[in-house]
Design a protein around this motif. Structure first.
Motif, PDB file in Angstrom:
ATOM      1  N   ARG A 243       0.845  -1.180   0.000  1.00 25.44           N
ATOM      2  CA  ARG A 243       0.000   0.000   0.000  1.00 25.44           C
ATOM      3  C   ARG A 243       0.882   1.231   0.000  1.00 25.44           C
ATOM      4  O   ARG A 243       2.063   1.179   0.365  1.00 25.44           O
ATOM      5  CB  ARG A 243      -0.935  -0.002   1.211  1.00 25.44           C
ATOM      6  CG  ARG A 243      -0.257  -0.106   2.555  1.00 25.44           C
ATOM      7  CD  ARG A 243      -1.291  -0.089   3.671  1.00 25.44           C
ATOM      8  NE  ARG A 243      -0.687  -0.316   4.978  1.00 25.44           N
ATOM      9  CZ  ARG A 243      -1.330  -0.119   6.126  1.00 25.44           C
ATOM     10  NH1 ARG A 243      -2.573   0.316   6.120  1.00 25.44           N
ATOM     11  NH2 ARG A 243      -0.714  -0.353   7.280  1.00 25.44           N
ATOM     12  N   GLN A 244       0.281   2.344  -0.365  1.00 22.65           N
ATOM     13  CA  GLN A 244       0.993   3.621  -0.374  1.00 22.65           C
ATOM     14  C   GLN A 244       0.181   4.607   0.443  1.00 22.65           C
ATOM     15  O   GLN A 244      -1.050   4.649   0.365  1.00 22.65           O
ATOM     16  CB  GLN A 244       1.177   4.139  -1.800  1.00 22.65           C
ATOM     17  CG  GLN A 244       2.052   5.398  -1.881  1.00 22.65           C
ATOM     18  CD  GLN A 244       2.282   5.868  -3.305  1.00 22.65           C
ATOM     19  OE1 GLN A 244       1.417   5.736  -4.167  1.00 22.65           O
ATOM     20  NE2 GLN A 244       3.457   6.436  -3.566  1.00 22.65           N
ATOM     21  N   PHE A 245       0.874   5.401   1.213  1.00 23.92           N
ATOM     22  CA  PHE A 245       0.240   6.330   2.136  1.00 23.92           C
ATOM     23  C   PHE A 245       0.176   7.734   1.533  1.00 23.92           C
ATOM     24  O   PHE A 245       0.841   8.023   0.531  1.00 23.92           O
ATOM     25  CB  PHE A 245       1.020   6.343   3.454  1.00 23.92           C
ATOM     26  CG  PHE A 245       1.043   4.998   4.121  1.00 23.92           C
ATOM     27  CD1 PHE A 245       2.128   4.142   3.966  1.00 23.92           C
ATOM     28  CD2 PHE A 245      -0.037   4.558   4.872  1.00 23.92           C
ATOM     29  CE1 PHE A 245       2.142   2.895   4.566  1.00 23.92           C
ATOM     30  CE2 PHE A 245      -0.036   3.320   5.479  1.00 23.92           C
ATOM     31  CZ  PHE A 245       1.053   2.478   5.321  1.00 23.92           C
ATOM     32  N   PRO A 246      -0.626   8.622   2.152  1.00 19.36           N
ATOM     33  CA  PRO A 246      -0.747   9.989   1.603  1.00 19.36           C
ATOM     34  C   PRO A 246       0.585  10.715   1.455  1.00 19.36           C
ATOM     35  O   PRO A 246       0.713  11.608   0.608  1.00 19.36           O
ATOM     36  CB  PRO A 246      -1.672  10.684   2.619  1.00 19.36           C
ATOM     37  CG  PRO A 246      -2.515   9.582   3.155  1.00 19.36           C
ATOM     38  CD  PRO A 246      -1.591   8.390   3.241  1.00 19.36           C
ATOM     39  N   ASN A 247       1.573  10.366   2.274  1.00 17.91           N
ATOM     40  CA  ASN A 247       2.886  11.023   2.137  1.00 17.91           C
ATOM     41  C   ASN A 247       3.769  10.308   1.120  1.00 17.91           C
ATOM     42  O   ASN A 247       4.952  10.601   1.021  1.00 17.91           O
ATOM     43  CB  ASN A 247       3.594  11.105   3.493  1.00 17.91           C
ATOM     44  CG  ASN A 247       3.955   9.737   4.037  1.00 17.91           C
ATOM     45  OD1 ASN A 247       3.578   8.714   3.463  1.00 17.91           O
ATOM     46  ND2 ASN A 247       4.676   9.717   5.143  1.00 17.91           N
TER      47      ASN A 247
END
Lengths: 115, 113
Positions: free
Chosen positions: B67-71
């Motif tokens: 997954r990839q986070f908002p940052n």
């Protein structure tokens, strides 16, 4: 699966000599990139050549690309002991247009430069 | 400027366990990709993420997820570890455009025993 093969698998030369590594790939590409890896750690980007380019230079590096033969070569001139590393070619075939896409790597050439 | 950072650098896990690997991209890079490199071979593509969405997946089983986070940092998760999952896991960040190079972190060396 690997995109292609590097040739030779291993290369041993003396400092000051030139080193030539070849890469073959199988599918159409947007670009081909060469990377260096020291001691199984991170990859360092060396040079990117686009599919419509035939030759590119960067310092002591010279890369050629022949899309008709699906092959590329990396020449390191006047090699140094610090050039000892594994060298990988990687092809970019684009998952989505206009994006940086997945890279498909070859099997690598291990270069040993001795004093 | 900091390059791509990965943590941890080394990890030893037992078969059947789960592992989470972390990656922080170069500032300004919104695309993160994960690669697995088995000893003696070239890296193999696992996932690509951009703007928190999966944009590409390699030929890996469903035990692998990411997954990839908002940052724009990212995590790679591997469940039900097998001995064959032992490898160097590399994270790369790049700009979201054509003909751009990928910048790799130093990798996480995972050993499954």
């Amino acid at each position: 699966s690997q995109q292609g093969e590097e040739d030779p698998q291993a290369l041993s030369i003396q400092e000051g000599e030139n080193a030539t590594m070849n890469c073959s790939y199988k599918t159409s590409i947007n670009n081909l990139q060469w990377y260096r890896q020291n001691s199984g750690r991170g990859l360092v980007h060396l040079i990117l050549i686009r599919s419509n380019e035939r030759e590119k230079h960067s310092g002591r590096l010279r890369v050629t690309l022949d899309t008709s033969k699906k092959s590329s070569s990396l020449l390191i001139t006047a090699s140094r002991a610090a050039d000892t590393a594994s060298y990988f070619c990687a092809t970019d075939a684009a998952i989505n247009t206009g994006t940086a896409s997945k890279l498909t790597f070859g099997t690598g050439t291990r270069l040993q430069v001795t004093l | 400027d900091a390059g791509v950072t990965q943590s941890p650098t080394h990890l030893i896990k037992t078969r059947g366990q789960q592992v989470t690997l972390r990656c922080s991209p170069i500032s300004g890079h919104k695309s993160v990709s994960w690669y697995q490199q088995v000893l003696g071979q070239g890296p193999q593509f696992i996932f690509q993420y951009y703007e928190k969405e999966e944009r590409g997946r390699g030929n890996f089983p469903d035990r692998f997820s990411a997954r990839q986070f908002p940052n724009y940092s990212s995590e790679l998760n591997v469940n039900a570890l097998l001995l064959g999952d032992s490898a160097l896991y590399l994270c790369a960040s790049s700009l979201w455009r054509e003909d751009t190079e990928a910048f790799f972190g130093q990798g996480t060396r995972l050993t499954v025993v």
